[in-house]
Scaffold this active site. Sequence first.
Site, short mmCIF file in Angstrom:
data_model
loop_
_atom_site.label_atom_id
_atom_site.label_comp_id
_atom_site.label_asym_id
_atom_site.label_seq_id
_atom_site.Cartn_x
_atom_site.Cartn_y
_atom_site.Cartn_z
N ASP A 1 2.48 -2.12 -4.65
CA ASP A 1 0.68 -1.11 -4.57
C ASP A 1 0.68 -1.99 -5.55
O ASP A 1 0.82 -2.67 -6.27
CB ASP A 1 0.72 -0.07 -4.83
CG ASP A 1 -0.61 0.81 -3.71
OD1 ASP A 1 -0.63 1.67 -3.21
OD2 ASP A 1 -1.54 0.53 -4.24
N ILE A 2 -0.83 -1.58 -6.15
CA ILE A 2 -1.66 -2.70 -6.70
C ILE A 2 -1.46 -1.64 -8.36
O ILE A 2 -2.20 -2.43 -9.35
CB ILE A 2 -3.53 -2.49 -6.16
CG1 ILE A 2 -4.42 -3.78 -7.31
CG2 ILE A 2 -3.59 -1.38 -6.82
CD1 ILE A 2 -5.13 -4.31 -6.65
N LYS B 1 -11.65 -1.76 11.21
CA LYS B 1 -10.59 -1.63 12.55
C LYS B 1 -10.01 -1.90 13.23
O LYS B 1 -9.86 -2.81 14.03
CB LYS B 1 -9.80 -0.49 11.85
CG LYS B 1 -10.04 0.04 10.99
CD LYS B 1 -8.08 -0.05 10.29
CE LYS B 1 -7.52 0.79 8.87
NZ LYS B 1 -6.44 0.18 8.11
N GLY C 1 1.20 -1.14 -0.38
CA GLY C 1 -0.10 0.35 0.48
C GLY C 1 1.08 1.22 -0.23
O GLY C 1 0.75 1.85 1.01
N GLY D 1 0.06 5.14 -0.90
CA GLY D 1 -1.58 5.83 -0.03
C GLY D 1 -0.52 6.88 0.51
O GLY D 1 0.47 7.31 0.75
N GLN D 2 -2.00 7.64 1.36
CA GLN D 2 -0.50 8.80 1.90
C GLN D 2 0.10 8.84 2.94
O GLN D 2 0.87 9.16 2.97
CB GLN D 2 -2.01 10.00 2.88
CG GLN D 2 -2.11 11.05 2.89
CD GLN D 2 -3.18 11.55 4.10
OE1 GLN D 2 -3.86 10.43 4.69
NE2 GLN D 2 -2.81 12.69 4.79
N TYR E 1 -15.75 0.82 7.87
CA TYR E 1 -14.08 1.36 7.99
C TYR E 1 -13.38 0.67 9.68
O TYR E 1 -12.96 0.10 9.36
CB TYR E 1 -14.07 1.73 7.49
CG TYR E 1 -12.62 3.23 7.92
CD1 TYR E 1 -12.03 3.66 9.10
CD2 TYR E 1 -11.00 1.93 6.93
CE1 TYR E 1 -10.22 4.72 8.88
CE2 TYR E 1 -10.02 2.64 7.68
CZ TYR E 1 -9.47 4.36 8.51
OH TYR E 1 -8.36 4.68 8.94
C1 VAH Z 1 -10.64 8.69 7.63
N1 VAH Z 1 -8.47 9.43 7.47
O1 VAH Z 1 -10.68 9.19 7.17
C2 VAH Z 1 -9.18 8.14 7.67
C3 VAH Z 1 -8.83 8.21 9.01
C4 VAH Z 1 -8.76 9.29 11.99
C5 VAH Z 1 -9.64 9.26 9.75
O2 VAH Z 1 -8.83 6.84 9.93
O3 VAH Z 1 -11.24 6.93 7.41
#
Ligand code: VAH
Length: 313
Positions: A32-33, A144, A6, A9-10, A140
């Site tokens: 990365d992909i 996590k 990855g 990414g940022q 998300y």
């Molecule tokens: C998001 N930048 O906005 C990520 C992060 C706390 C935010 O996990 O999904």
Amino acid sequence: KIFVIGANGQIGTELVAALRKIHGAENVIASDINSPNYALRNTGPFEYANVLDKENLHHLFDKHRPTQVYLLAAILSAVGEQKPKMAWDLNMTGLLHVLDFAVEFKVQKVFWPSSIAVFGPHSPQHNTPQYCVMDPNTVYGFSKLAGERWCEYYFEKYGLDVRSLRYPGLIGWRANPGGGTTDYAVHIFHEALKHGKYQGFLSAQTALPMMYMDDAIRATLTLMDAPAEQITIRSSYNLAGISFTPEEIAAEVKKLIPNFEMSYAESDPRQAIADSWPKSIDDSQAQQDWGWQLEYDLPKITEDMLTNLKSVI
Ligand code: VAH
């Protein structure tokens, strides 16, 4: 060898640059992909990696025999709500493949990012503690949260030295954010420089924990370098950063760009996500276990972002 998945990414872009400075470019395999982004191009070894392609990933672990692996590939909060099943699959299956191959190939240390998104509407919203009620209501967020449980499980069951940080929203100039709810705090600088105005997608008083990327990278490397016996949290460490609202960051930008005009969109879907997250975080455990200390406050972030962005846009 250090393997970063990855890398485009940022976080990945900055982590690869930082790791290459320390370990030498040849010893950090970025992947990365798709092809390397503009910042990574021709800066060191780069592989195609798809965390959902077990064969491809196994082959890369076998080929490079990494001593450390950083898994940053993920679908973030806002995009994840548009593609919930894909976000769950990529975030969870990707992590499980990496945890299994890390055990199989005896990888010494694994890093996997968590987020303040693991907290939800019933978590304490101010100075959110390391342990509390966690009812995340984004895919998300609960991917996590589940990932944190798996990391702790692989540490307890298989002795895998996997380490993690609950990053706040991250602000940096070297790479753009990838579809999160905190992305406004990066966009504001680009828009201020390019157009002198910006319409944020969160309301003026929406306080969120944020962190400058330089602090986030330093926290990651400090955590990964700490002796294993100092690490008492094997789910993921809270990281507080600094909390501010869109109107506060807009005021800081105005100090350096006096004609800057900020405005606020109504009813953006990301507002509900932001409202479910903590307004500030208690990271005393990270301070105690591995000496974490923040360096960048909002004025320093604003000054550094505008100075550096001026030279790249
Ligand atoms: C998001 N930048 O906005 C990520 C992060 C706390 C935010 O996990 O999904």
